[in-house]
Each structure stands twice: as structure tokens, then as C-alpha cells.
Write an enzyme that holds these catalytic residues in place. Structure first.
Site, short mmCIF file in Angstrom:
data_model
loop_
_atom_site.label_atom_id
_atom_site.label_comp_id
_atom_site.label_asym_id
_atom_site.label_seq_id
_atom_site.Cartn_x
_atom_site.Cartn_y
_atom_site.Cartn_z
N GLU A 32 56.86 76.70 37.94
CA GLU A 32 57.03 78.10 37.58
C GLU A 32 55.70 78.84 37.53
O GLU A 32 55.57 79.96 38.04
CB GLU A 32 57.73 78.21 36.21
CG GLU A 32 59.12 77.59 36.18
CD GLU A 32 59.11 76.15 35.72
OE1 GLU A 32 60.04 75.76 35.00
OE2 GLU A 32 58.16 75.41 36.07
N ALA B 149 67.34 25.63 46.56
CA ALA B 149 67.84 24.26 46.73
C ALA B 149 67.01 23.30 45.90
O ALA B 149 65.98 23.67 45.30
CB ALA B 149 67.81 23.87 48.20
N ALA B 150 67.43 22.04 45.87
CA ALA B 150 66.73 21.03 45.07
C ALA B 150 65.30 20.84 45.54
O ALA B 150 64.42 20.49 44.73
CB ALA B 150 67.49 19.71 45.13
N THR C 132 62.89 33.18 35.03
CA THR C 132 61.99 33.29 33.88
C THR C 132 61.74 34.75 33.52
O THR C 132 61.85 35.15 32.35
CB THR C 132 60.65 32.59 34.18
OG1 THR C 132 60.90 31.21 34.47
CG2 THR C 132 59.71 32.70 32.99
#
Length: 366
Positions: free
Chosen positions: A63, A171-172, A297
């Protein structure tokens, strides 16, 4: 409506002015403590007298920029503004008082200011200025994240999870690329473009070496890039994608002053594990929405702190049977204490599903 300044301007001209105000507002920084605002001053015949846009914290508001451009020609105009003019003294004087002093006859604004800076409409009316609200979807979209963060007192937090059907994020053997489909990854990049910051922990940064940029199908950077934030005390390895972002920044970028708003896509390393401290830091950098893309985490820490407002889950129709879980221990010992979620939306992304959920109990508000 009586035969006043506003009524002499056709609704079509006011809509065009609001459209233009939104375009002007988009010229301002997307990541800034203040909202993006545009202002157009119209003569009684609907012609444009002057325009203004807010250039970021510490610069004139839209403004006052328009009033400065108009000079004495501002008297008797209608100010069309995307957000209700402010009424508080901050780094700059209140816009509502400036409009009254300039002799503006009427103000049309699109979105009410629900923050402590609000109240401009009352100030204008008390100063003899005719005021009314005219909703505009584009103006609402512009300030949605800012207004939501203002209500929360912190950035809005979305926890994004990509997992198999049995809730595994890797995966593992530790491999995690790719759990979800190209369509899901494309949607994830679109979300990155929309938020102010993407957060990962140092564990994810070290394991995956992510770039955290927002890209299109060709790999090109999208126009809007989030602030990339690494949370944790461990150093990033030299030559990693995120450390290159740090290297290109100022020498103090590892812990810059909150007043120094980083450039789009810059990397900031916050050496803390406190979610509240993280959100306070990125908010001071002008961030209004945060996407948690780190592993369990980081997400678990924000959840336990009551600072997750939404979950975005990309669920792949695959089974691993072993490997890290998407959700860490949340300290829940009995079914009666289960964290219940509201399913807001389900979207199919190729073979995958995207679930948008919200905690049924409100996230902590500061």
C-alpha cells in the site's frame, strides 16, 4: 450501497485490479516472514493510478509503495489490496493510517488479516474511508501458508512417509531406492515445490545423499525451490549433494543469522535435535510450511513433541518382511492410547496410494 467511491467502479474493474494485485504480490519473495501483498490504486472511472508490491521484510508494504508512486494523485482513489491493510507498527508504519492520511476514499481487500497486525479495516472506517471485503481465490492462496503459520505460532509441519505395505522404509540390507513408483516420486517433487523448507536428519543425509531439490520429469529444477535443512550434530561429508549447497553459501551458512533469508534451494545445517528450536529457526527465515522427509528418527521426534500437523503417506504395494520401520517407538503402550488419524484424502499414484491424514487431536500450538 450508497453512491460512494466504490459504487462508481464496476465490479469487473475491481476483479481485474485484484487479479493484477495477485500478480504483483507474486513478485515478492515466497519465503519471507511477511505475507506477499499487492495493491492497485484506481481512479473513480476504474483506471489504474498506481501499483505497489511488498518486496519482503523491512521494505515498504504494497500500500505504501503504491501511495508513493501515486503521490498527490492518490487522493480520492480506491485502493484494491490482496490482504487487509495492517494496523500495527512494525519495521514499517501501519498501512491503514497511511491510506487515511493520503486521502484514499475507499479500500477493497480480498483476505482479512487474522493476525495481531489485523484491525486495519476498523482503522480505515474510523478515518472515514469506505471499506469492504471482496474474496479472491488467488489472493487467499497467496497467504494461506503465512496465515496458518501465524495461527500456529510456527510453520505447519507435514511428515512424509514412503513405505511398503508392511510399513518398511528400507530393506534388511539398507537399500531404499526405490520403494515407490515414478508417479509417487513426481508427486513428492511437486510437494517440495510448494513448501518453504524440506527437513532431513543427518542420518538420512549420510545414508541416502539426497539433493532435496524439486525437479520435473526431465530432472530440471522447478521454478520454486525449498530451503533444504539438515538437522543434527554430525558433519556432512565433503562432496555430498547437500554439503555442496553449504559450500556455495556464505561462510556462516552453517548457522546464519535468522534475519538473513537464504536464497532458494540453499542448504542450512541446524546442529540441534530439538524440533521446537528447528521450527523457530526456519520460521525466522521466512518459512511457513515444512516437509519432513527424513527417516523415522526425525519424524518421530516431531511427533512426540506434538509438532506434526499432517501426514502424507506414499504406500507401495510391496512386502519386505524385514528392514527399518516407517514409524519409530512413539511411547504408546496400550491400544487405548493409539494415535488415531483422520483420513482426509486418498489418491492413486500409478501403482501406489497417497494417503493424506491429520492427527485427530490438535498438534501442539505455541
Amino acid at each position: 450501497m450508497t453512491a460512494t467511491q466504490q459504487s462508481t467502479i464496476a465490479d469487473a474493474a475491481l476483479r481485474r485490479a485484484l487479479d493484477r494485485g495477485v500478480d504483483l504480490a507474486r513478485l515478492g519473495p515466497a519465503r519471507d516472514p511477511n505475507p506477499r501483498v499487492g495493491c492497485v490504486l484506481l481512479a473513480p472511472d476504474g483506471s489504474v493510478v498506481a501499483e505497489g508490491a511488498h518486496g519482503g521484510a523491512g521494505t515498504p508494504h504494497a500500500e505504501t509503495a503504491a501511495l508513493a508512486a501515486a503521490g498527490q494523485a492518490a487522493r480520492g482513489t480506491t485502493a484494491v489490496v490482496t490482504l487487509e491493510p495492517c494496523a500495527h507498527h512494525g519495521r514499517t508504519p501501519p498501512c491503514a493510517a497511511a491510506l487515511v492520511e493520503a486521502g484514499v476514499a475507499a479500500v477493497v481487500y480480498a483476505v482479512p488479516d487474522v493476525t495481531t497486525a489485523g484491525g486495519g479495516a476498523q482503522v480505515l472506517a474510523a478515518g472515514g474511508v469506505e471499506v469492504r471485503q471482496q474474496p479472491h481465490p488467488g489472493a487467499e492462496d497467496l497467504v494461506a501458508d503465512w496465515a496458518r503459520a501465524a495461527r500456529l505460532g510456527r510453520p505447519h509441519v507435514t511428515w512424509k512417509i514412503a513405505s511398503t505395505l508392511d510399513g518398511r522404509v528400507a530393506a534388511a540390507d539398507g537399500t531404499s531406492r526405490w520403494i515407490t513408483s515414478p508417479q509417487a516420486r513426481r508427486a513428492a517433487h511437486a510437494v517440495r515445490e510448494q513448501v518453504g523448507a524440506v527437513l532431513v536428519g543427518t542420518g538420512t543425509a549420510l545414508a541416502d545423499d539426497p539433493s532435496l531439490t524439486a525437479r520435473d520429469d526431465t530432472g530440471a529444477l522447478l521454478p520454486e525451490q525449498p530451503l533444504r535443512v539438515v538437522v543434527g550434530t554430525r558433519d556432512l561429508p565433503a562432496g555430498s549433494q547437500l554439503s555442496r549447497g553449504l559450500a556455495g553459501a556464505a561462510p556462516t551458512a552453517d548457522r546464519t543469522s535468522p534475519a538473513d533469508t537464504p536464497h532458494p534451494g540453499e542448504v542450512v545445517h541446524l546442529r540441534t535435535h530439538d524440533p521446537t528450536e528447528v521450527l523457530a529457526d526456519v520460521r525466522a527465515r521466512g518459512v511457513h510450511s515444512v516437509l519432513l522427509e527424513g527417516g523415522p528418527t526425525l519424524g518421530g521426534a516431531f511427533w512426540r513433541a506434538g509438532l506434526v500437523d499432517e501426514l502424507l503417506v506414499h504406500l507401495a504395494p510391496a512386502l519386505l518382511g524385514a528392514g527399518p520401520h516407517a514409524i519409530p517407538d512413539l511411547g504408546i503402550g496400550t491400544m487405548a492410547d493409539a494415535a488415531r488419524l483422520e483420513l482426509v484424502e486418498v489418491t492413486r499414484l500409478g501403482p501406489d496410494l497417497q494417503l493424506r491424514l491429520r492427527p485427530t487431536r490438535p498438534a501442539q500450538e505455541e
